[in-house]
Write a protein that holds these residues in place. Structure first.
Motif, PDB file in Angstrom:
ATOM      1  N   VAL A  63      -6.111   5.678   9.866  1.00  0.00           N
ATOM      2  CA  VAL A  63      -6.582   5.064  11.112  1.00  0.00           C
ATOM      3  C   VAL A  63      -7.468   3.862  10.804  1.00  0.00           C
ATOM      4  O   VAL A  63      -7.359   2.807  11.447  1.00  0.00           O
ATOM      5  CB  VAL A  63      -7.333   6.096  11.992  1.00  0.00           C
ATOM      6  CG1 VAL A  63      -7.972   5.432  13.193  1.00  0.00           C
ATOM      7  CG2 VAL A  63      -6.392   7.206  12.430  1.00  0.00           C
ATOM      8  N   GLU A  64      -8.331   4.004   9.815  1.00  0.00           N
ATOM      9  CA  GLU A  64      -9.190   2.889   9.414  1.00  0.00           C
ATOM     10  C   GLU A  64      -8.366   1.729   8.866  1.00  0.00           C
ATOM     11  O   GLU A  64      -8.658   0.561   9.111  1.00  0.00           O
ATOM     12  CB  GLU A  64     -10.210   3.355   8.375  1.00  0.00           C
ATOM     13  CG  GLU A  64     -11.278   2.321   8.083  1.00  0.00           C
ATOM     14  CD  GLU A  64     -12.354   2.836   7.149  1.00  0.00           C
ATOM     15  OE1 GLU A  64     -12.947   2.002   6.443  1.00  0.00           O
ATOM     16  OE2 GLU A  64     -12.607   4.050   7.117  1.00  0.00           O
ATOM     17  N   ALA A  65      -7.303   2.050   8.141  1.00  0.00           N
ATOM     18  CA  ALA A  65      -6.408   1.013   7.612  1.00  0.00           C
ATOM     19  C   ALA A  65      -5.735   0.260   8.764  1.00  0.00           C
ATOM     20  O   ALA A  65      -5.619  -0.967   8.728  1.00  0.00           O
ATOM     21  CB  ALA A  65      -5.368   1.631   6.692  1.00  0.00           C
ATOM     22  N   ILE A  66      -5.320   0.991   9.784  1.00  0.00           N
ATOM     23  CA  ILE A  66      -4.697   0.352  10.949  1.00  0.00           C
ATOM     24  C   ILE A  66      -5.693  -0.570  11.638  1.00  0.00           C
ATOM     25  O   ILE A  66      -5.360  -1.706  11.997  1.00  0.00           O
ATOM     26  CB  ILE A  66      -4.147   1.421  11.921  1.00  0.00           C
ATOM     27  CG1 ILE A  66      -2.962   2.149  11.289  1.00  0.00           C
ATOM     28  CG2 ILE A  66      -3.754   0.796  13.249  1.00  0.00           C
ATOM     29  CD1 ILE A  66      -2.495   3.377  12.052  1.00  0.00           C
ATOM     30  N   LYS A  67      -6.916  -0.104  11.791  1.00  0.00           N
ATOM     31  CA  LYS A  67      -7.961  -0.939  12.430  1.00  0.00           C
ATOM     32  C   LYS A  67      -8.196  -2.216  11.629  1.00  0.00           C
ATOM     33  O   LYS A  67      -8.268  -3.303  12.194  1.00  0.00           O
ATOM     34  CB  LYS A  67      -9.272  -0.158  12.544  1.00  0.00           C
ATOM     35  CG  LYS A  67      -9.270   0.898  13.606  1.00  0.00           C
ATOM     36  CD  LYS A  67     -10.623   1.601  13.637  1.00  0.00           C
ATOM     37  CE  LYS A  67     -10.623   2.758  14.603  1.00  0.00           C
ATOM     38  NZ  LYS A  67     -11.906   3.466  14.612  1.00  0.00           N
ATOM     39  N   LYS A  68      -8.326  -2.079  10.315  1.00  0.00           N
ATOM     40  CA  LYS A  68      -8.558  -3.255   9.468  1.00  0.00           C
ATOM     41  C   LYS A  68      -7.400  -4.246   9.560  1.00  0.00           C
ATOM     42  O   LYS A  68      -7.605  -5.450   9.620  1.00  0.00           O
ATOM     43  CB  LYS A  68      -8.784  -2.850   8.012  1.00  0.00           C
ATOM     44  CG  LYS A  68     -10.160  -2.353   7.722  1.00  0.00           C
ATOM     45  CD  LYS A  68     -10.419  -2.390   6.234  1.00  0.00           C
ATOM     46  CE  LYS A  68     -11.827  -1.976   5.936  1.00  0.00           C
ATOM     47  NZ  LYS A  68     -12.805  -3.007   6.213  1.00  0.00           N
ATOM     48  N   TYR A  69      -6.186  -3.721   9.566  1.00  0.00           N
ATOM     49  CA  TYR A  69      -5.016  -4.597   9.654  1.00  0.00           C
ATOM     50  C   TYR A  69      -4.976  -5.314  11.000  1.00  0.00           C
ATOM     51  O   TYR A  69      -4.658  -6.498  11.060  1.00  0.00           O
ATOM     52  CB  TYR A  69      -3.739  -3.787   9.418  1.00  0.00           C
ATOM     53  CG  TYR A  69      -2.512  -4.656   9.355  1.00  0.00           C
ATOM     54  CD1 TYR A  69      -2.284  -5.483   8.259  1.00  0.00           C
ATOM     55  CD2 TYR A  69      -1.584  -4.675  10.391  1.00  0.00           C
ATOM     56  CE1 TYR A  69      -1.170  -6.297   8.194  1.00  0.00           C
ATOM     57  CE2 TYR A  69      -0.461  -5.484  10.333  1.00  0.00           C
ATOM     58  CZ  TYR A  69      -0.256  -6.289   9.235  1.00  0.00           C
ATOM     59  OH  TYR A  69       0.840  -7.108   9.179  1.00  0.00           O
ATOM     60  N   ARG A  70      -5.315  -4.602  12.054  1.00  0.00           N
ATOM     61  CA  ARG A  70      -5.328  -5.228  13.384  1.00  0.00           C
ATOM     62  C   ARG A  70      -6.363  -6.349  13.440  1.00  0.00           C
ATOM     63  O   ARG A  70      -6.108  -7.413  13.994  1.00  0.00           O
ATOM     64  CB  ARG A  70      -5.632  -4.190  14.461  1.00  0.00           C
ATOM     65  CG  ARG A  70      -4.478  -3.239  14.701  1.00  0.00           C
ATOM     66  CD  ARG A  70      -4.747  -2.337  15.853  1.00  0.00           C
ATOM     67  NE  ARG A  70      -4.710  -3.129  17.089  1.00  0.00           N
ATOM     68  CZ  ARG A  70      -5.163  -2.698  18.248  1.00  0.00           C
ATOM     69  NH1 ARG A  70      -5.682  -1.502  18.354  1.00  0.00           N
ATOM     70  NH2 ARG A  70      -5.090  -3.468  19.315  1.00  0.00           N
ATOM     71  N   ILE A  71      -7.529  -6.119  12.858  1.00  0.00           N
ATOM     72  CA  ILE A  71      -8.580  -7.144  12.850  1.00  0.00           C
ATOM     73  C   ILE A  71      -8.141  -8.347  12.027  1.00  0.00           C
ATOM     74  O   ILE A  71      -8.327  -9.492  12.426  1.00  0.00           O
ATOM     75  CB  ILE A  71      -9.902  -6.555  12.310  1.00  0.00           C
ATOM     76  CG1 ILE A  71     -10.480  -5.559  13.321  1.00  0.00           C
ATOM     77  CG2 ILE A  71     -10.910  -7.661  12.012  1.00  0.00           C
ATOM     78  CD1 ILE A  71     -11.633  -4.735  12.788  1.00  0.00           C
ATOM     79  N   ALA A  72      -7.526  -8.081  10.890  1.00  0.00           N
ATOM     80  CA  ALA A  72      -7.115  -9.162   9.987  1.00  0.00           C
ATOM     81  C   ALA A  72      -5.974 -10.002  10.542  1.00  0.00           C
ATOM     82  O   ALA A  72      -5.914 -11.206  10.303  1.00  0.00           O
ATOM     83  CB  ALA A  72      -6.714  -8.583   8.627  1.00  0.00           C
ATOM     84  N   THR A  73      -5.072  -9.370  11.291  1.00  0.00           N
ATOM     85  CA  THR A  73      -3.877 -10.088  11.726  1.00  0.00           C
ATOM     86  C   THR A  73      -3.828 -10.411  13.210  1.00  0.00           C
ATOM     87  O   THR A  73      -3.093 -11.302  13.626  1.00  0.00           O
ATOM     88  CB  THR A  73      -2.609  -9.277  11.404  1.00  0.00           C
ATOM     89  OG1 THR A  73      -2.652  -8.048  12.141  1.00  0.00           O
ATOM     90  CG2 THR A  73      -2.479  -9.025   9.921  1.00  0.00           C
ATOM     91  N   GLY A  74      -4.550  -9.646  14.016  1.00  0.00           N
ATOM     92  CA  GLY A  74      -4.466  -9.841  15.456  1.00  0.00           C
ATOM     93  C   GLY A  74      -3.281  -9.124  16.078  1.00  0.00           C
ATOM     94  O   GLY A  74      -2.995  -9.291  17.257  1.00  0.00           O
TER      95      GLY A  74
END
Length: 89
Positions: A63-74
């Protein structure tokens, strides 16, 4: 036709245009990210985000990985989850 019917038709048209615009923007962002990754690879910029995401996945923090990816890519939740799932394989 009365004014209320015309109003509903205009609002429906605007909503369709907005949804279409958002879809086009997501497609553009995906294309831009692909090009940026290719450029970064050619000039030797390390892909630290993917390494960090893989590390989080191995730690069981998907879940944290998904959050980080969303922040990084939009990207949206669906796209981010699909990407993280592809890294998990």
């Amino acid at each position: 036709m009365d004014y209320l019917t015309i109003f509903y038709i205009v609002v429906a048209g605007l909503l369709l245009w907005i949804v279409s615009s958002i879809s086009q923007m997501r497609s553009d962002i995906t294309r831009i990210n692909i090009n940026l990754n290719k450029i970064a690879e050619q000039v030797g910029v390390p892909d630290t985000i993917t390494d960090e995401l893989k590390s989080l996945i191995l730690e069981g923090k998907k879940v944290e990985a998904i959050k980080k990816y969303r922040i990084a890519t939009g990207f949206g939740l669906k796209e981010a989850k699909e990407y993280i799932d592809s890294l998990s394989k």
